[in-house]
Scaffold this motif. Structure first.
Motif, PDB file in Angstrom:
ATOM      1  N   ARG A 179       0.821  -1.215   0.000  1.00 36.31           N
ATOM      2  CA  ARG A 179       0.000   0.000   0.000  1.00 36.31           C
ATOM      3  C   ARG A 179       0.854   1.265   0.000  1.00 36.31           C
ATOM      4  O   ARG A 179       0.447   2.304   0.495  1.00 36.31           O
ATOM      5  N   TYR A 199     -12.211  -9.826  -7.219  1.00 39.72           N
ATOM      6  CA  TYR A 199     -10.776  -9.608  -7.450  1.00 39.72           C
ATOM      7  C   TYR A 199     -10.170 -10.754  -8.255  1.00 39.72           C
ATOM      8  O   TYR A 199      -9.314 -10.560  -9.106  1.00 39.72           O
ATOM      9  N   ARG A 242      -6.428  -5.941   2.169  1.00 39.87           N
ATOM     10  CA  ARG A 242      -6.124  -4.617   2.695  1.00 39.87           C
ATOM     11  C   ARG A 242      -6.820  -4.445   4.038  1.00 39.87           C
ATOM     12  O   ARG A 242      -7.947  -4.899   4.230  1.00 39.87           O
ATOM     13  N   LYS A 285     -16.264  -6.476 -13.768  1.00 38.49           N
ATOM     14  CA  LYS A 285     -17.295  -6.683 -12.749  1.00 38.49           C
ATOM     15  C   LYS A 285     -17.725  -8.139 -12.738  1.00 38.49           C
ATOM     16  O   LYS A 285     -17.673  -8.811 -13.774  1.00 38.49           O
ATOM     17  N   ARG A 304     -13.368   9.479  -7.259  1.00 43.23           N
ATOM     18  CA  ARG A 304     -14.448   9.140  -8.183  1.00 43.23           C
ATOM     19  C   ARG A 304     -15.580   8.414  -7.459  1.00 43.23           C
ATOM     20  O   ARG A 304     -16.768   8.663  -7.704  1.00 43.23           O
ATOM     21  N   GLY A 305     -15.214   7.484  -6.541  1.00 45.43           N
ATOM     22  CA  GLY A 305     -16.230   6.683  -5.857  1.00 45.43           C
ATOM     23  C   GLY A 305     -17.222   7.531  -5.063  1.00 45.43           C
ATOM     24  O   GLY A 305     -18.384   7.158  -4.906  1.00 45.43           O
ATOM     25  N   GLU A 350     -13.331  -1.620 -17.177  1.00 41.99           N
ATOM     26  CA  GLU A 350     -13.784  -1.934 -15.822  1.00 41.99           C
ATOM     27  C   GLU A 350     -14.291  -3.373 -15.798  1.00 41.99           C
ATOM     28  O   GLU A 350     -15.078  -3.774 -16.654  1.00 41.99           O
ATOM     29  N   GLY A 379      -9.657   7.751  -9.672  1.00 41.06           N
ATOM     30  CA  GLY A 379     -10.424   6.516  -9.563  1.00 41.06           C
ATOM     31  C   GLY A 379      -9.529   5.326  -9.821  1.00 41.06           C
ATOM     32  O   GLY A 379      -8.568   5.421 -10.598  1.00 41.06           O
ATOM     33  N   GLU A 380      -9.825   4.221  -9.139  1.00 38.59           N
ATOM     34  CA  GLU A 380      -9.066   2.993  -9.358  1.00 38.59           C
ATOM     35  C   GLU A 380      -9.557   2.324 -10.637  1.00 38.59           C
ATOM     36  O   GLU A 380     -10.757   2.195 -10.853  1.00 38.59           O
ATOM     37  N   GLN A 409     -20.127   4.799 -12.252  1.00 37.43           N
ATOM     38  CA  GLN A 409     -18.711   4.648 -11.920  1.00 37.43           C
ATOM     39  C   GLN A 409     -17.816   4.808 -13.149  1.00 37.43           C
ATOM     40  O   GLN A 409     -16.761   5.442 -13.074  1.00 37.43           O
ATOM     41  N   ARG A 426      -8.489   4.116   7.793  1.00 36.80           N
ATOM     42  CA  ARG A 426      -9.222   5.116   7.005  1.00 36.80           C
ATOM     43  C   ARG A 426      -8.221   6.011   6.295  1.00 36.80           C
ATOM     44  O   ARG A 426      -7.502   6.777   6.930  1.00 36.80           O
TER      45      ARG A 426
HETATM   46  O1  0WD Z   1     -11.117   3.796   2.800  1.00 42.88           O
HETATM   47  C1  0WD Z   1     -12.072   3.347   2.174  1.00 42.88           C
HETATM   48  N1  0WD Z   1     -13.031   2.669   2.768  1.00 42.88           N
HETATM   49  C2  0WD Z   1     -12.187   3.551   0.722  1.00 42.88           C
HETATM   50  C3  0WD Z   1     -11.050   3.519   0.002  1.00 42.88           C
HETATM   51  C4  0WD Z   1     -13.503   3.743   0.107  1.00 42.88           C
HETATM   52  C5  0WD Z   1     -13.438   3.940  -1.302  1.00 42.88           C
HETATM   53  C6  0WD Z   1     -12.243   3.894  -1.976  1.00 42.88           C
HETATM   54  N2  0WD Z   1     -11.079   3.678  -1.329  1.00 42.88           N
HETATM   55  C7  0WD Z   1      -9.830   3.633  -2.031  1.00 42.88           C
HETATM   56  C8  0WD Z   1      -9.581   2.378  -2.805  1.00 42.88           C
HETATM   57  O2  0WD Z   1      -8.932   1.396  -2.118  1.00 42.88           O
HETATM   58  C9  0WD Z   1      -8.710   2.909  -3.945  1.00 42.88           C
HETATM   59  O3  0WD Z   1      -7.393   3.146  -3.553  1.00 42.88           O
HETATM   60  O4  0WD Z   1      -9.914   4.641  -2.980  1.00 42.88           O
HETATM   61  C10 0WD Z   1      -9.375   4.166  -4.222  1.00 42.88           C
HETATM   62  C11 0WD Z   1     -10.443   3.882  -5.257  1.00 42.88           C
HETATM   63  O5  0WD Z   1     -11.267   4.897  -5.278  1.00 42.88           O
HETATM   64  P1  0WD Z   1     -12.478   4.962  -6.325  1.00 42.88           P
HETATM   65  O6  0WD Z   1     -12.068   4.430  -7.643  1.00 42.88           O
HETATM   66  O7  0WD Z   1     -12.934   6.329  -6.204  1.00 42.88           O
HETATM   67  O8  0WD Z   1     -13.528   3.938  -5.643  1.00 42.88           O
HETATM   68  P2  0WD Z   1     -14.671   3.059  -6.289  1.00 42.88           P
HETATM   69  O9  0WD Z   1     -15.097   3.538  -7.626  1.00 42.88           O
HETATM   70  O10 0WD Z   1     -15.716   2.929  -5.248  1.00 42.88           O
HETATM   71  O11 0WD Z   1     -14.002   1.631  -6.420  1.00 42.88           O
HETATM   72  C12 0WD Z   1     -13.169   1.276  -7.472  1.00 42.88           C
HETATM   73  C13 0WD Z   1     -12.421   0.015  -7.135  1.00 42.88           C
HETATM   74  C14 0WD Z   1     -13.317  -1.131  -6.725  1.00 42.88           C
HETATM   75  O12 0WD Z   1     -13.740  -1.836  -7.861  1.00 42.88           O
HETATM   76  P3  0WD Z   1     -15.246  -2.411  -7.964  1.00 42.88           P
HETATM   77  O13 0WD Z   1     -15.258  -3.153  -9.256  1.00 42.88           O
HETATM   78  O14 0WD Z   1     -15.443  -3.276  -6.767  1.00 42.88           O
HETATM   79  O15 0WD Z   1     -16.155  -1.210  -7.998  1.00 42.88           O
HETATM   80  O16 0WD Z   1     -11.554   0.251  -6.048  1.00 42.88           O
HETATM   81  C15 0WD Z   1     -11.513  -0.915  -5.231  1.00 42.88           C
HETATM   82  C16 0WD Z   1     -12.397  -1.964  -5.852  1.00 42.88           C
HETATM   83  O17 0WD Z   1     -11.621  -2.811  -6.642  1.00 42.88           O
HETATM   84  N3  0WD Z   1     -11.969  -0.528  -3.910  1.00 42.88           N
HETATM   85  C17 0WD Z   1     -11.397  -0.915  -2.805  1.00 42.88           C
HETATM   86  N4  0WD Z   1     -10.346  -1.676  -2.593  1.00 42.88           N
HETATM   87  C18 0WD Z   1     -10.000  -1.908  -1.317  1.00 42.88           C
HETATM   88  N5  0WD Z   1     -10.669  -1.392  -0.269  1.00 42.88           N
HETATM   89  C19 0WD Z   1     -12.143  -0.329  -1.766  1.00 42.88           C
HETATM   90  C20 0WD Z   1     -11.747  -0.590  -0.450  1.00 42.88           C
HETATM   91  N6  0WD Z   1     -12.404  -0.087   0.595  1.00 42.88           N
HETATM   92  N7  0WD Z   1     -13.140   0.402  -2.285  1.00 42.88           N
HETATM   93  C21 0WD Z   1     -13.014   0.265  -3.597  1.00 42.88           C
END
Ligand code: 0WD
Ligand code: CA
Length: 382
Positions: A52, A187, A89, A253, A130-131, A251, A231-232, A278, A94
Motif C-alpha cells: 500500500r 478480485y 487490505r 465486474k 471518483r467513488g 472496468e 479513480g481505481e 462509476q 481510514r
Molecule cells: O477507505 C475506504 N473505505 C475507501 C477507500 C472507500 C473507497 C475507496 N477507497 C480507495 C480504494 O482502495 C482505492 O485506492 O480509494 C481508491 C479507489 O477509489 P475509487 O475508484 O474512487 O472507488 P470506487 O469507484 O468505489 O471503487 C473502485 C475500485 C473497486 O472496484 P469495484 O469493481 O469493486 O467497484 O476500487 C476498489 C475496488 O476494486 N476498492 C477498494 N479496494 C479496497 N478497499 C475499496 C476498499 N475499501 N473500495 C473500492
C-alpha cells in the motif's frame, strides 16, 4: 432543465428559528436535458503497491487479456485461492484523500502553472475520489444506503472526503464469510482477465492482494463546476478501439448469472446504474461482466459499452435516467459551493443523506472531522 432550488424561504412570521437549507433528492426534480459534461481528460496516474505504498507512476497498471470466447473454457474458478492466496487490505485504516493528495502535492508546479484567474494552487473547484461522486450520482434512485461526505474549502478548492456511516461500519465489521468470499471472487475475476504486460497472458495462480491499485486522475467539468478526481482502474486494453486514456480503460465486474428477462430487467434497474455511474464519470469506455454460476465458475462474459447503456434502459419507463443522475450531481455541487464559503482547512461541513430524506448538513470547527492532513496544508500554502 427545471432548476432544483433549496427549500423556499419561509415568510418572516414563521421564521422563528433559522433552519439550514437542505437539498431534495426526488428524481422528478432533476428530470431535464442532460447537463454539459466535458469529456474527461487524464491528468496523471499513480499506483499503490502490495504494501500500500504510493508511487507516482503506472507500475500497477494491468492489461486486458480476455479469453477468446464468451464462455471461458476451461471455466474460471473464482473461489480458487480464497483460503490460502488472499492478502486483504486492512479496511479499518481510514485513508481519506491521502493518496490523491500525494498526487496533487507532487504535481503542484504543473497544477499551478495551468493558470487560474483566482490564483488558486489547484485549478479546480472540486477535488475528490471518483467513488464519492458515484454515490452522489446514484442518490436520486438509492433506497438502501445513505452517505456522509465531509467538505472543506482550502485555497479556493472544495475537497470532498467520505466519512463511513455507522451503518456501513457495522456492515463492514460483521461481513459474513459468504460476502467476503463474494468480494474475493470479484478480485479473482480480474486475475483471470488481466496480464502484467501488454502482450502477456493472465496468471491466475498468483496471490490476490487488495493493497495493490492503479489509479487514474482525470479532469473534467460538470455544468459550471470544474472537477479533479481519481479513480481505481482495473486494466487497459492495448488492442482496443480507443487507444487513449481514459477511454482505453476497462472496468471488470462480476454478477450473479441472469436466468430470465425479469432478472435482467432488475439487473438493469438496480446494478447497471452503479456500473454506469462509476465508469461514465472518468470516461472509461467499457465494462466487462463475468456472470457467476452457483459453483463459483464464470458461465459467461458480456461487454457493456458505457455510452450505450442508456439505450438498454430507455424502453423501461420505471428505470433510472442518466440525466437525472447528472443534474442531481450538478445541483449537489452547487449546494456545496453555496454552503461552504469560508476558506479554512480546519472547518468541516458534514453533508448527510439517508434514503427518503433530503441532503442536510452540520458545521464542525476544530479537530474532530478535519481531514486535510497538516503536511498537505503546509505544502500547498508555500
Ligand atoms: O477507505 C475506504 N473505505 C475507501 C477507500 C472507500 C473507497 C475507496 N477507497 C480507495 C480504494 O482502495 C482505492 O485506492 O480509494 C481508491 C479507489 O477509489 P475509487 O475508484 O474512487 O472507488 P470506487 O469507484 O468505489 O471503487 C473502485 C475500485 C473497486 O472496484 P469495484 O469493481 O469493486 O467497484 O476500487 C476498489 C475496488 O476494486 N476498492 C477498494 N479496494 C479496497 N478497499 C475499496 C476498499 N475499501 N473500495 C473500492
Ligand atoms: Ca472492478
Amino acid at each position: 432543465a427545471k432548476s432544483p432550488s433549496l427549500s423556499p424561504p419561509l415568510p418572516l412570521s414563521q421564521r422563528s428559528r433559522w433552519a439550514p437549507p437542505t437539498l431534495p433528492t426526488e428524481p422528478s426534480l432533476y428530470d431535464g436535458p442532460f447537463p454539459f459534461y466535458r469529456r474527461p481528460a487524464e491528468e496523471g496516474r499513480f499506483s499503490l503497491d502490495a504494501q500500500r505504498r504510493y508511487h507516482p507512476d503506472a507500475r500497477q497498471l494491468r492489461y486486458f487479456a480476455p479469453p477468446p470466447a464468451e464462455h471461458p473454457d476451461p471455466a474460471f474458478d473464482l473461489r480458487h485461492g480464497y483460503r490460502d492466496r488472499y492478502v486483504r487490505r486492512d479496511e479499518s485504516e481510514r485513508e481519506g484523500l491521502e493518496h490523491l493528495l500525494q498526487w496533487v502535492a507532487g504535481n503542484r508546479d504543473r497544477l499551478r502553472a495551468q493558470g487560474d484567474a483566482a490564483g488558486r494552487p489547484v485549478n479546480a473547484d472540486f477535488v475528490t475520489w471518483r467513488g464519492h461522486l458515484t454515490k452522489v450520482l446514484t442518490t436520486p434512485y438509492e433506497s438502501q444506503e445513505g452517505w456522509l461526505l465531509a467538505v472543506s474549502l482550502f485555497r479556493g478548492t472544495l475537497y470532498v472526503s467520505e466519512v463511513e456511516t455507522p451503518a456501513a461500519r457495522q456492515q463492514r465489521e460483521q461481513r459474513s464469510d459468504m460476502l467476503q468470499e463474494l468480494a474475493y471472487m470479484g478480485y479473482k475475476f480480474e486475475r483471470y482477465m488481466c496480464a502484467d504486460t501488454p502482450d502477456g497472458s493472465p496468471d491466475p495462480t498468483g496471490v490476490v492482494n487488495t493493497n495493490e491499485a492503479f489509479c487514474t486522475v482525470v479532469r473534467t467539468r460538470l455544468g459550471s463546476h470544474s472537477l479533479l478526481f481519481a479513480g481505481e482502474v482495473d486494466c487497459m486494453d492495448p488492442r482496443g478501439a480507443w487507444p487513449e486514456a481514459p477511454a482505453c480503460y476497462v472496468e471488470l465486474k462480476t454478477c450473479k448469472e441472469l436466468h430470465s428477462p425479469a432478472q435482467r430487467k432488475s439487473f438493469y434497474r438496480h446494478k447497471l446504474i452503479k456500473w454506469w455511474a462509476q465508469s461514465f464519470l472518468p470516461g472509461v469506455s467499457r465494462i466487462v461482466a463475468g456472470f457467476r454460476a452457483p459453483d463459483g465458475s464464470v458461465a459467461a462474459l458480456e461487454t457493456f459499452e458505457t455510452m450505450k447503456i442508456f439505450q438498454l434502459i430507455r424502453g423501461d419507463r420505471g428505470c433510472w435516467k442518466p440525466a437525472v443522475c447528472m443534474n442531481f450531481c450538478e445541483a449537489f455541487l452547487a449546494f456545496l459551493k453555496r454552503v461552504v464559503t469560508e476558506d479554512d482547512p480546519q472547518l468541516v461541513h458534514l453533508f448527510a443523506w439517508e434514503p427518503g430524506s433530503p441532503v442536510s448538513y452540520t458545521r464542525h470547527q476544530g479537530a474532530e472531522h478535519v481531514f486535510l492532513p497538516a503536511w498537505y496544508v503546509e505544502t500547498m500554502s508555500g
